[in-house]
Structures are given as C-alpha cells and as structure tokens.
Design an enzyme around this catalytic site. Structure first.
Site, short mmCIF file in Angstrom:
data_model
loop_
_atom_site.label_atom_id
_atom_site.label_comp_id
_atom_site.label_asym_id
_atom_site.label_seq_id
_atom_site.Cartn_x
_atom_site.Cartn_y
_atom_site.Cartn_z
N LYS A 93 0.80 -1.26 -0.02
CA LYS A 93 0.07 0.01 -0.17
C LYS A 93 0.78 1.36 0.11
O LYS A 93 0.38 2.55 -0.45
CB LYS A 93 -1.11 0.07 1.33
CG LYS A 93 -2.22 -0.95 1.10
CD LYS A 93 -3.43 -0.74 1.59
CE LYS A 93 -4.48 -1.65 1.42
NZ LYS A 93 -4.16 -2.94 1.74
N GLU A 115 -9.84 7.25 3.44
CA GLU A 115 -10.72 6.14 4.35
C GLU A 115 -9.94 5.08 4.48
O GLU A 115 -8.94 4.77 3.85
CB GLU A 115 -11.92 5.91 3.22
CG GLU A 115 -11.79 4.79 2.51
CD GLU A 115 -10.56 5.11 1.27
OE1 GLU A 115 -10.50 6.08 1.09
OE2 GLU A 115 -10.42 3.94 0.84
N SER A 381 1.74 -10.08 -0.80
CA SER A 381 1.33 -8.54 -0.59
C SER A 381 1.77 -7.93 0.72
O SER A 381 2.03 -6.70 0.71
CB SER A 381 -0.12 -8.17 -0.90
OG SER A 381 -0.88 -9.10 -0.17
C1 LIG Z 1 -5.18 -4.03 1.94
C2 LIG Z 1 -4.39 -5.24 1.61
C3 LIG Z 1 -4.67 -6.06 0.55
C4 LIG Z 1 -6.07 -6.03 -0.58
O1 LIG Z 1 -6.01 -4.72 -1.27
P1 LIG Z 1 -5.80 -4.73 -2.66
O2 LIG Z 1 -6.12 -3.55 -3.08
O3 LIG Z 1 -6.75 -5.85 -3.10
O4 LIG Z 1 -4.37 -5.20 -3.06
C5 LIG Z 1 -3.98 -7.36 0.32
N1 LIG Z 1 -3.03 -7.64 1.08
C6 LIG Z 1 -2.50 -6.69 1.90
C7 LIG Z 1 -1.37 -7.02 3.00
C8 LIG Z 1 -3.16 -5.50 2.31
O5 LIG Z 1 -2.78 -4.80 3.22
#
Ligand SMILES: *Cc1c(COP(=O)(O)O)cnc(C)c1O
Length: 397
Positions: A93, A115, A381
């Site tokens: 993010k 948000e 992610s």
């Molecule tokens: C917020 C988040 C997601 C999901 O958000 P996307 O916009 O679909 O990428 C996935 N993995 C982590 C670690 C997150 O913090």
C-alpha cells in the site's frame, strides 16, 4: 512506461463496460481537476525522480523475487514470491500512498484525507503524511476503530487525526461516505488518497499505474532468475485489487502469461458470509464506478465477510471486472480455513509469516496444477505481524 489500450481505461475511464465516474455533481470540479493533471504529473521528470528515490531508499525497493525452494518442491513446480511484505510499513500500500501524496503536492494541496477499513491504508497514508509534513485526516468506521486498535494507535502516533464514521454499519462504506463529504466541503486545499484500484475515474487508473512498479520489477527479475523472458503464471489476492493490478500491469498484453486473482470466500462462496465479489456479485455502482459488487435483491450493498480485513470489500476494481469479462484473468476463491492452512504452510516451509490477505493467493497452489518447468510468481502483498492475534486464536499458538 508504455501501456496497451485493450485492457486499460479509455478517456472516460471505462474498462469495457466497467468503470467511469458516477459521482455527485458537487465532486465534479475535484475529479475533473485531478483527471486533467494526473498523467502529466506522474510522467514528469520531477515526479519520477522523487518517487523513484523514495521507492528505493524509503520503501526499500526493488522488492526481491524469491525462489521458495521447499514450497516449490511440495507443488512440483517453481514458485517465486514477489516480496511486497518486505516494504516499509509491511505491504504494497505504501507504493500508492507515496505516489498520491506526491501528486497532491504537485497540485499544491496541503491537507490529505483517506478512508480506511482495517487501517492498513490509513497507516500507509499517515506514514506518507508524516514524511511530507502534511495534515492527515483518516475516516474510519466506529466499529472498525474498536476492532483495529493497534492500527488506530499507529495512525495517531504518526500524527494523523482518526475520525469515527458513526452512520450505517459503522464500517468501511460509511468511512468512504464521510471522506467524500469532507472532500466536497474542502475542494481547494484537500486531496483524497484512495487506497485501491476503486472509486471514480481517474483513481483506478492512477492507483494501477502507481502499483505497476511491482510488475515492472518482475519483468526484470524473472529473466534474471529463470533465464526465461516471462513467467507462466502471476497470482495475486484481490480485495479492491491494487496489488493484483500492479502485478498484472506489464503482463496484460503478454497473453501467454496466465493471470490469476484469488478472492476471499470467507466461510464459503454460498455461506452468506463471503467477500467473493466475482463469484457472488453482479453489476452495479459502488464508490463512483460501475463494477461487480455484492448486493441484495433491492440493490443494497451487502456486508462482506472475510477473516482478512484487507479483502473484506463488497466490490472489485473496474479493471478486474473487465479482466473477468474478457477472460484475460481467471478468478479463484479461497476460504478462511484454506488461507489459514496456506499461511501455516508458508511459515513452516519457508520461515515467512504472510499477511492473511496474501495467504489467500498462496492457497491457489492447492487449487491449480502446474508443470515441472513452469515459473509461478505469487505476490506476497504483506507480512503477517498485524495478523498475529488471529493466527494465535485460530491456529492455537
Ligand atoms: C489492503 C491489502 C490487500 C488488499 O488490497 P488490494 O487493493 O486488493 O491489493 C492485500 N494484502 C494486504 C497485505 C493488504 O494490506
């Protein structure tokens, strides 16, 4: 930074039949202004120089592409992890929040709003604001403030004001409404940093471009590591869809690369407690764009459920809706239990505790069949620190 047209937004922000900007008239000037400047800013030398330097020295990019040997042995193929979990603040993010705050500064904005649901995007944005010395207001549902106390403390320590949204279900949807209202009232000095590839045009396109650094790096790393030009599979979890959009971006035109998105099906696709938007949703308008969303028969957006707060979203970015429509990407889903199992497996085979969201992407390994020579890239992610309370409770440590 070339891009194809086929799977990208057109002038009006449409991806096939999805996308656009369905917004109250009061927001037109803000959105029009952003739309008229965002591409010029992103591709200006000034922006690129500063953004790239921050990605390198502040975020720690490029994030490694790691060959997970023991996981690969188990699944009889070659599994590579794109390590977004190693970024500063622990997830992908930050790529987006830093990019948008630089755009805000180029536009002369001095106040940032955002948000947040689980607080991950709020923390990334509060981090970027601390770094830039800009005022930061984060809207968060009152219920989420109770449920996500550690992230609320982080945001406050970073200097952000966390404002409770007390309407509706007191969760993400209500926080988004409050942020929109704030933006309408403060159009001159305020920039709204959206946390995923959702919202009215140009947000989905802007966020995808900012996250596209993920696949830009993969395109260099895959040949280095494998000797092959392209991976066979790119797999990512999908809430709103920003890590998936970034991981897919530079492969969209390479039709031989199979793109796989994994939704959270919660207690099961047909359990009524799910966040599997593609599996259960239909077409409607959410947060200013036309896409798939989960709604009741009379068109009310239904409350999603997943064990992972980041995937607990009732919609999906419009680009992904179109990738589903055109068949360019395939969509799977994983339940809470499957994600927990995949998280434990990665932890004990590789010594990496993943975020619960990322564990959904890992769960795809059990649902697919691969050839021995395949190159399978999975986007990790985020890291699992934030999820330790859930792991302790559900896995019994
Ligand atoms: C917020 C988040 C997601 C999901 O958000 P996307 O916009 O679909 O990428 C996935 N993995 C982590 C670690 C997150 O913090």
């Amino acid at each position: 930074m070339s891009q194809s047209n086929k799977y990208q937004a057109d002038e009006k922000g449409m991806y096939g039949r999805f996308g656009g900007a369905y917004i109250p008239e009061m927001l037109y000037p803000n959105i029009e202004h952003l739309k008229s400047v965002y591409l010029d800013i992103i591709y200006s030398d000034n922006f690129q120089k500063e953004y790239r330097a921050l990605l390198k020295d502040y975020v720690g990019r490029p994030s490694p592409l790691y060959l997970a040997k023991r996981l690969s042995e188990k699944y009889g193929t070659n599994v590579y992890l794109k390590r977004e979990d190693l970024n500063h603040t622990g997830a992908h993010k930050i790529n987006n929040s830093l990019g948008q705050i630089l755009i805000a500064r180029h536009m002369g904005k001095t106040r940032i709003i955002a948000e947040t649901g689980a607080g991950q995007h709020g923390v990334a944005t509060a981090t970027a604001c601390a770094l830039m010395g800009l005022q930061c207001v984060v809207y968060m549902g009152e219920l989420d403030i109770e449920r996500q106390a550690p992230n609320v403390a982080r945001m406050r320590m970073l200097g952000a004001e966390v404002v409770a949204a007390k309407s509706g279900n007191k969760t993400l949807k209500d926080a988004t409404n409050e942020a929109m209202r704030d933006w309408i009232c403060n159009p001159v000095d305020t920039f709204y940093i959206v946390g995923s590839v959702v919202g009215p045009h140009p947000y989905p396109d802007m966020v995808a471009r900012l996250q596209s650094v993920i696949s830009e790096e993969m395109k260099v790393q895959v040949p280095e590591k494998t000797g092959k030009e392209l991976p066979d599979y790119v797999i990512a979890c999908i809430g709103g869809g920003s890590n998936a959009a970034g991981a897919f971006y530079h492969f969209l035109d390479e039709e031989q690369v199979k793109l796989v998105a994994v939704e959270a099906s919660g207690l099961g696709v047909d359990s009524g407690e799910t966040a599997a938007t593609i599996a259960k949703g239909d077409v409607g308008i959410i947060h200013g764009s036309k896409t798939f969303l989960m709604q009741s028969e009379d068109g009310q957006i239904t409350e999603p459920y997943s064990i992972s707060a980041g995937l607990d979203y009732p919609g999906i970015g419009p680009q992904h809706a179109n990738l589903f429509d055109t068949g360019r990407a395939s969509f799977l889903s994983a339940t809470d239990a499957e994600a927990l199992e995949a998280a434990l497996e990665l932890t004990q085979l590789e010594g990496i505790i993943p975020a619960l969201e990322s564990a959904h992407a890992l769960a795809a390994l059990k649902k697919m069949t691969f050839k021995k020579e395949d190159t399978v890239v999975i986007t990790l992610s985020g890291r699992g620190d934030k999820d330790m309370a859930t792991y302790r409770e559900r896995l019994g440590f």
